[in-house]
Design a protein around this motif. Structure first.
Motif, PDB file in Angstrom:
ATOM      1  N   LEU A 136       1.023  -1.065   0.245  1.00  0.00           N
ATOM      2  CA  LEU A 136       0.052   0.297  -0.417  1.00  0.00           C
ATOM      3  C   LEU A 136       1.071   1.099   0.364  1.00  0.00           C
ATOM      4  O   LEU A 136       2.202   1.652   0.427  1.00  0.00           O
ATOM      5  N   ASP A 137       0.114   2.188  -0.792  1.00  0.00           N
ATOM      6  CA  ASP A 137       1.045   3.980  -0.907  1.00  0.00           C
ATOM      7  C   ASP A 137      -0.212   4.191  -0.294  1.00  0.00           C
ATOM      8  O   ASP A 137      -0.614   5.514  -0.739  1.00  0.00           O
ATOM      9  N   THR A 138       0.474   4.727   1.567  1.00  0.00           N
ATOM     10  CA  THR A 138      -0.300   4.932   2.514  1.00  0.00           C
ATOM     11  C   THR A 138       0.366   5.750   3.762  1.00  0.00           C
ATOM     12  O   THR A 138       0.847   4.178   3.541  1.00  0.00           O
ATOM     13  N   LEU A 170       4.682  -1.611   2.631  1.00  0.00           N
ATOM     14  CA  LEU A 170       4.347   0.228   2.523  1.00  0.00           C
ATOM     15  C   LEU A 170       5.683   0.727   2.092  1.00  0.00           C
ATOM     16  O   LEU A 170       6.265   0.746   2.455  1.00  0.00           O
ATOM     17  N   THR A 171       4.539   1.751   1.127  1.00  0.00           N
ATOM     18  CA  THR A 171       5.494   3.255   1.315  1.00  0.00           C
ATOM     19  C   THR A 171       5.188   4.163   1.301  1.00  0.00           C
ATOM     20  O   THR A 171       3.784   4.492   1.285  1.00  0.00           O
ATOM     21  N   THR A 172       5.661   5.074   1.744  1.00  0.00           N
ATOM     22  CA  THR A 172       4.967   6.382   2.369  1.00  0.00           C
ATOM     23  C   THR A 172       6.524   7.275   1.365  1.00  0.00           C
ATOM     24  O   THR A 172       7.153   6.487   0.692  1.00  0.00           O
ATOM     25  N   ASN A 173       5.604   8.637   1.292  1.00  0.00           N
ATOM     26  CA  ASN A 173       5.989   9.924   0.619  1.00  0.00           C
ATOM     27  C   ASN A 173       6.100  10.850   1.781  1.00  0.00           C
ATOM     28  O   ASN A 173       5.439  11.142   2.074  1.00  0.00           O
ATOM     29  N   PRO A 174       7.101  12.340   1.018  1.00  0.00           N
ATOM     30  CA  PRO A 174       6.604  13.329   2.407  1.00  0.00           C
ATOM     31  C   PRO A 174       5.283  13.738   2.451  1.00  0.00           C
ATOM     32  O   PRO A 174       4.918  14.292   2.825  1.00  0.00           O
ATOM     33  N   SER A 175       4.698  13.472   1.031  1.00  0.00           N
ATOM     34  CA  SER A 175       3.577  14.162   0.528  1.00  0.00           C
ATOM     35  C   SER A 175       2.099  13.453   1.059  1.00  0.00           C
ATOM     36  O   SER A 175       1.261  14.092   1.663  1.00  0.00           O
ATOM     37  N   ILE A 176       2.071  11.994   1.189  1.00  0.00           N
ATOM     38  CA  ILE A 176       1.914  10.914   1.841  1.00  0.00           C
ATOM     39  C   ILE A 176       1.347  11.084   3.080  1.00  0.00           C
ATOM     40  O   ILE A 176       0.729  11.450   3.819  1.00  0.00           O
ATOM     41  N   VAL A 177       3.188  11.465   4.592  1.00  0.00           N
ATOM     42  CA  VAL A 177       3.371  11.372   5.718  1.00  0.00           C
ATOM     43  C   VAL A 177       2.511  12.733   6.278  1.00  0.00           C
ATOM     44  O   VAL A 177       1.592  12.968   7.119  1.00  0.00           O
ATOM     45  N   VAL A 220      15.025   2.635   3.307  1.00  0.00           N
ATOM     46  CA  VAL A 220      15.152   4.387   3.133  1.00  0.00           C
ATOM     47  C   VAL A 220      14.724   4.443   1.559  1.00  0.00           C
ATOM     48  O   VAL A 220      15.670   4.269   0.464  1.00  0.00           O
ATOM     49  N   LYS A 221      14.183   5.384   1.145  1.00  0.00           N
ATOM     50  CA  LYS A 221      13.867   5.934  -0.104  1.00  0.00           C
ATOM     51  C   LYS A 221      14.466   6.826  -0.264  1.00  0.00           C
ATOM     52  O   LYS A 221      14.828   7.652   0.042  1.00  0.00           O
ATOM     53  N   LEU A 222      15.198   6.734  -1.290  1.00  0.00           N
ATOM     54  CA  LEU A 222      16.659   7.679  -1.633  1.00  0.00           C
ATOM     55  C   LEU A 222      15.886   8.661  -2.833  1.00  0.00           C
ATOM     56  O   LEU A 222      15.789   7.557  -3.760  1.00  0.00           O
ATOM     57  N   PRO A 224       9.331   2.926 -10.648  1.00  0.00           N
ATOM     58  CA  PRO A 224       9.095   3.137 -11.670  1.00  0.00           C
ATOM     59  C   PRO A 224       7.826   3.891 -11.307  1.00  0.00           C
ATOM     60  O   PRO A 224       7.153   2.759 -11.073  1.00  0.00           O
ATOM     61  N   PHE A 225       7.603   5.338 -11.495  1.00  0.00           N
ATOM     62  CA  PHE A 225       6.351   5.679 -11.424  1.00  0.00           C
ATOM     63  C   PHE A 225       5.593   5.956 -12.484  1.00  0.00           C
ATOM     64  O   PHE A 225       5.246   6.689 -13.104  1.00  0.00           O
ATOM     65  N   ILE A 226       4.464   4.831 -13.129  1.00  0.00           N
ATOM     66  CA  ILE A 226       3.536   4.847 -13.751  1.00  0.00           C
ATOM     67  C   ILE A 226       3.057   5.580 -13.562  1.00  0.00           C
ATOM     68  O   ILE A 226       2.394   6.926 -15.399  1.00  0.00           O
ATOM     69  N   GLY A 227       1.787   5.661 -12.613  1.00  0.00           N
ATOM     70  CA  GLY A 227       0.737   7.230 -12.770  1.00  0.00           C
ATOM     71  C   GLY A 227       1.530   8.708 -13.252  1.00  0.00           C
ATOM     72  O   GLY A 227       0.548   9.608 -14.230  1.00  0.00           O
ATOM     73  N   ARG A 228       2.487   8.930 -12.254  1.00  0.00           N
ATOM     74  CA  ARG A 228       3.184  10.106 -12.485  1.00  0.00           C
ATOM     75  C   ARG A 228       3.301  10.301 -14.687  1.00  0.00           C
ATOM     76  O   ARG A 228       3.710  11.233 -14.664  1.00  0.00           O
ATOM     77  N   LEU A 229       3.901   9.469 -14.670  1.00  0.00           N
ATOM     78  CA  LEU A 229       4.365   9.255 -16.037  1.00  0.00           C
ATOM     79  C   LEU A 229       3.358  10.314 -16.966  1.00  0.00           C
ATOM     80  O   LEU A 229       3.157  10.529 -18.664  1.00  0.00           O
ATOM     81  N   ALA A 260       6.149  -1.755  -9.408  1.00  0.00           N
ATOM     82  CA  ALA A 260       5.860  -0.821 -10.163  1.00  0.00           C
ATOM     83  C   ALA A 260       4.414   0.398  -9.264  1.00  0.00           C
ATOM     84  O   ALA A 260       3.775  -0.444  -7.846  1.00  0.00           O
ATOM     85  N   ALA A 261       5.166   2.005  -9.049  1.00  0.00           N
ATOM     86  CA  ALA A 261       4.637   2.237  -8.240  1.00  0.00           C
ATOM     87  C   ALA A 261       3.242   3.796  -8.765  1.00  0.00           C
ATOM     88  O   ALA A 261       3.692   3.558 -10.282  1.00  0.00           O
ATOM     89  N   SER A 262       3.210   4.512  -8.168  1.00  0.00           N
ATOM     90  CA  SER A 262       2.265   5.486  -8.725  1.00  0.00           C
ATOM     91  C   SER A 262       0.716   5.162  -9.862  1.00  0.00           C
ATOM     92  O   SER A 262       1.318   5.499 -10.755  1.00  0.00           O
ATOM     93  N   ILE A 263       0.132   4.462  -8.554  1.00  0.00           N
ATOM     94  CA  ILE A 263      -0.493   2.958  -9.805  1.00  0.00           C
ATOM     95  C   ILE A 263      -1.978   4.201  -9.527  1.00  0.00           C
ATOM     96  O   ILE A 263      -2.130   4.477  -8.150  1.00  0.00           O
ATOM     97  N   ARG A 264      -2.962   4.520 -10.601  1.00  0.00           N
ATOM     98  CA  ARG A 264      -4.252   5.158 -10.449  1.00  0.00           C
ATOM     99  C   ARG A 264      -5.539   4.396 -10.526  1.00  0.00           C
ATOM    100  O   ARG A 264      -6.500   4.714 -10.397  1.00  0.00           O
ATOM    101  N   ASP A 265      -5.073   3.246 -10.923  1.00  0.00           N
ATOM    102  CA  ASP A 265      -6.370   1.967 -11.308  1.00  0.00           C
ATOM    103  C   ASP A 265      -6.095   1.200 -11.254  1.00  0.00           C
ATOM    104  O   ASP A 265      -4.879   0.650 -12.021  1.00  0.00           O
ATOM    105  N   ILE A 310       3.807  -4.062  -6.502  1.00  0.00           N
ATOM    106  CA  ILE A 310       2.841  -2.612  -7.256  1.00  0.00           C
ATOM    107  C   ILE A 310       2.235  -2.513  -5.718  1.00  0.00           C
ATOM    108  O   ILE A 310       1.678  -2.952  -5.165  1.00  0.00           O
ATOM    109  N   THR A 311       2.565  -0.912  -5.659  1.00  0.00           N
ATOM    110  CA  THR A 311       1.953  -0.405  -4.486  1.00  0.00           C
ATOM    111  C   THR A 311       1.397   0.458  -4.715  1.00  0.00           C
ATOM    112  O   THR A 311       1.143   1.383  -6.351  1.00  0.00           O
ATOM    113  N   MET A 312       0.004   0.368  -4.521  1.00  0.00           N
ATOM    114  CA  MET A 312      -0.807   1.502  -4.991  1.00  0.00           C
ATOM    115  C   MET A 312      -2.034   2.065  -3.107  1.00  0.00           C
ATOM    116  O   MET A 312      -1.736   1.255  -3.078  1.00  0.00           O
TER     117      MET A 312
HETATM  118  O1  G3P Z   1       4.820   5.357  -4.343  1.00  0.00           O
HETATM  119  C1  G3P Z   1       4.664   6.089  -5.361  1.00  0.00           C
HETATM  120  C2  G3P Z   1       4.147   7.514  -4.698  1.00  0.00           C
HETATM  121  O2  G3P Z   1       4.496   7.847  -3.357  1.00  0.00           O
HETATM  122  C3  G3P Z   1       3.821   8.320  -5.574  1.00  0.00           C
HETATM  123  O3  G3P Z   1       2.480   8.122  -6.175  1.00  0.00           O
HETATM  124  O4  G3P Z   1      -0.007   8.943  -6.374  1.00  0.00           O
HETATM  125  O5  G3P Z   1       1.451  10.522  -5.637  1.00  0.00           O
HETATM  126  O6  G3P Z   1       2.186   9.267  -7.708  1.00  0.00           O
HETATM  127  P1  G3P Z   1       1.662   9.050  -6.714  1.00  0.00           P
END
Ligand code: G3P
Length: 229
Positions: free
Chosen positions: A5-7, A25-32, A83-85, A129-134, A163-168, A183-185
């Motif tokens: 899960l990406d949350t 689980l994956t997170t990023n600064p925006s999610i946090v 650690v995400k770099l 790799p960020f699929i959705g953002r591409l 496979a990250a940044s998944i939209r659907d 796949i993280t979603m």
């Molecule tokens: O793991 C990818 C993620 O953190 C970015 O996803 O949905 O913000 O493009 P998203």
């Protein structure tokens, strides 16, 4: 193939755990930031909740040295921290500085095959790799994952591809067809994977027909089963 899960939302994680499908689980600064909670407390809670599976937490320094130092600190927030770099020159320098320190890494914000190739050959644990953002920007996202998997398999790199940044759910299936390891979603996508109006309609028909079955009140009674036995 593992589902992450990406949350950073505790309730969403608990729901996915209940379905038995959560493998990380994956997170990023925006999610946090969305959770509005104290970072250290939240990160520890996430690590405990998801253990023994991995939890990616991202560094926020701009230099390789600073990122490596932050990586050492946040990797102590749980036994399962990854650690995400960023997949840029400083992120790669940080990866190199961390070599031999037993810290798992996830090279993130990967938008090209060349970024992934360097991250894999430098020994990243994961590459994202960020699929959705591409695709949001009009580029082909799944093709990137396919190319990365091709190179990964040709050289048998140990890195796992997320496979990250998944939209659907469609992107989930297309990513799965590439053989991506993970796949993280977002939780909303995971939930949509299970929803189907035909399932709902046909289940309603089964349940209404069941109302016509004689003796249905005893059908699932334990006492009845014991008596028969
Ligand atoms: O793991 C990818 C993620 O953190 C970015 O996803 O949905 O913000 O493009 P998203």
């Amino acid at each position: 193939m593992n589902i992450f899960l990406d949350t950073a939302n505790i309730e969403e994680i608990k729901k996915a755990k209940r379905w038995g499908v959560l493998k990380g689980l994956t997170t990023n600064p925006s999610i946090v930031a969305r959770e509005g909670k104290d970072f250290v407390k939240l990160a520890k809670e996430l690590c405990d909740l998801v253990h023994p599976y991995p939890v990616s937490l991202e560094v926020v320094d701009r230099t390789g040295e600073g990122m490596a130092e932050q990586a050492r600190t946040i990797s102590e927030l749980g036994r399962n921290v990854v650690v995400k770099l960023p997949a840029n020159p400083e992120g790669l320098a940080a990866l190199n500085l961390l070599k031999g320190e037993n810290i798992k890494t996830n090279l993130t914000l990967v938008f090209s095959t060349s970024q992934a190739l360097l991250a894999m050959s430098a020994g990243a644990t994961y590459v994202s790799p960020f699929i959705g953002r591409l695709e949001d920007r009009g580029y082909e996202g799944i093709g990137l994952v396919r190319d990365i998997m091709h190179i990964h398999n040709a050289y048998k790199f140990k890195t796992e591809i997320i496979a990250a940044s998944i939209r659907d759910p469609h992107q989930v299936i297309e990513a799965a067809k590439t053989g991506a390891h993970i796949i993280t979603m977002p939780f909303a996508v995971l939930e949509k994977m299970l929803l189907n109006t035909m399932t709902d309609t046909d289940l309603e028909k089964f349940l209404s027909d069941w109302e016509k079955v004689p003796g249905r009140g005893e059908a699932f009674s334990r006492r009845r089963v014991e008596n028969v036995g």
